[in-house]
Design a protein around this motif. Structure first.
Motif, PDB file in Angstrom:
ATOM      1  N   GLN A  61       0.925  -1.120   0.036  1.00  0.00           N
ATOM      2  CA  GLN A  61       0.005  -0.009   0.070  1.00  0.00           C
ATOM      3  C   GLN A  61       0.802   1.259  -0.123  1.00  0.00           C
ATOM      4  O   GLN A  61       1.863   1.326   0.926  1.00  0.00           O
ATOM      5  N   GLN A  62       0.326   2.319  -0.760  1.00  0.00           N
ATOM      6  CA  GLN A  62       1.143   3.440  -0.735  1.00  0.00           C
ATOM      7  C   GLN A  62       0.660   4.449   0.311  1.00  0.00           C
ATOM      8  O   GLN A  62      -0.508   4.519   0.617  1.00  0.00           O
ATOM      9  N   LEU A  63       1.441   4.794   1.213  1.00  0.00           N
ATOM     10  CA  LEU A  63       1.179   5.515   2.552  1.00  0.00           C
ATOM     11  C   LEU A  63       0.813   7.024   2.087  1.00  0.00           C
ATOM     12  O   LEU A  63       1.143   7.684   1.088  1.00  0.00           O
ATOM     13  N   ASP A  64       0.335   7.815   3.055  1.00  0.00           N
ATOM     14  CA  ASP A  64       0.156   9.390   2.854  1.00  0.00           C
ATOM     15  C   ASP A  64       1.207  10.045   2.381  1.00  0.00           C
ATOM     16  O   ASP A  64       1.266  10.969   1.812  1.00  0.00           O
ATOM     17  N   ASP A  65       2.501   9.654   2.717  1.00  0.00           N
ATOM     18  CA  ASP A  65       3.823  10.587   2.377  1.00  0.00           C
ATOM     19  C   ASP A  65       4.266   9.987   0.801  1.00  0.00           C
ATOM     20  O   ASP A  65       5.192  10.374   0.585  1.00  0.00           O
ATOM     21  N   GLY A  66       3.624   8.988   0.256  1.00  0.00           N
ATOM     22  CA  GLY A  66       4.066   8.828  -0.993  1.00  0.00           C
ATOM     23  C   GLY A  66       5.088   7.484  -1.026  1.00  0.00           C
ATOM     24  O   GLY A  66       5.116   6.822  -2.315  1.00  0.00           O
ATOM     25  N   THR A  67       5.437   6.972  -0.013  1.00  0.00           N
ATOM     26  CA  THR A  67       6.239   5.841   0.073  1.00  0.00           C
ATOM     27  C   THR A  67       5.235   4.462   0.122  1.00  0.00           C
ATOM     28  O   THR A  67       4.149   4.809   0.494  1.00  0.00           O
ATOM     29  N   TRP A  68       5.890   3.358  -0.084  1.00  0.00           N
ATOM     30  CA  TRP A  68       5.307   2.124  -0.189  1.00  0.00           C
ATOM     31  C   TRP A  68       5.579   1.307   0.867  1.00  0.00           C
ATOM     32  O   TRP A  68       6.810   1.410   1.622  1.00  0.00           O
ATOM     33  N   MET A  69       4.629   0.774   1.495  1.00  0.00           N
ATOM     34  CA  MET A  69       4.731  -0.424   2.594  1.00  0.00           C
ATOM     35  C   MET A  69       4.589  -1.687   1.870  1.00  0.00           C
ATOM     36  O   MET A  69       3.425  -1.865   1.304  1.00  0.00           O
ATOM     37  N   ASP A  70       5.385  -2.644   2.145  1.00  0.00           N
ATOM     38  CA  ASP A  70       5.322  -4.117   1.503  1.00  0.00           C
ATOM     39  C   ASP A  70       5.389  -4.827   2.795  1.00  0.00           C
ATOM     40  O   ASP A  70       6.277  -4.733   3.796  1.00  0.00           O
ATOM     41  N   ALA A  71       4.317  -5.756   2.828  1.00  0.00           N
ATOM     42  CA  ALA A  71       4.534  -6.759   4.361  1.00  0.00           C
ATOM     43  C   ALA A  71       4.244  -8.372   3.819  1.00  0.00           C
ATOM     44  O   ALA A  71       3.410  -8.175   2.787  1.00  0.00           O
ATOM     45  N   VAL A  72       4.593  -9.285   4.592  1.00  0.00           N
ATOM     46  CA  VAL A  72       4.298 -10.601   4.429  1.00  0.00           C
ATOM     47  C   VAL A  72       3.617 -10.977   5.518  1.00  0.00           C
ATOM     48  O   VAL A  72       4.249 -10.824   6.702  1.00  0.00           O
ATOM     49  N   ALA A  73       2.901 -12.084   5.626  1.00  0.00           N
ATOM     50  CA  ALA A  73       2.356 -12.531   7.044  1.00  0.00           C
ATOM     51  C   ALA A  73       1.687 -14.026   6.527  1.00  0.00           C
ATOM     52  O   ALA A  73       1.311 -14.275   5.466  1.00  0.00           O
TER      53      ALA A  73
END
Length: 93
Positions: A61-73
């Motif tokens: 997901q793209q965060l409000d500051d424009g960076t991307w968060m990637d996660a696995v679970a």
């Protein structure tokens, strides 16, 4: 919201649960959730919750500051109404 999968057990209408498998992808805006299997809970024909249980499900997901968060679970629980996502089991970011 867009929901895609290779197979489905149940209908995406009314109230109840539907199991999706063989490559499940849910996208909503910049949110992208992927798994081999997911269970979708419905209320009045609208998805209200998605639980991904395919072991090493992915989230981007793209965060409000424009960076991307990637996660696995191992499990991703997405409360669609509140937009709260809970990641459990071997979580990595």
């Amino acid at each position: 919201m867009h929901i895609d999968s290779g197979a489905q057990s149940g209908m995406l209408t009314g109230d109840g649960k539907t199991v999706l498998s063989q490559g499940v992808i849910i996208t909503q805006g910049t949110l992208d959730l992927r798994s081999s299997e997911a269970e979708i809970s419905l209320k009045d024909g609208e998805p209200v919750r998605a639980v991904f249980t395919g072991k090493q499900d992915t989230m981007k997901q793209q965060l409000d500051d424009g960076t991307w968060m990637d996660a696995v679970a191992d499990r991703i629980d997405y409360d669609i109404k509140t937009e709260i996502i809970t990641l459990t089991g071997n979580y990595k970011r």
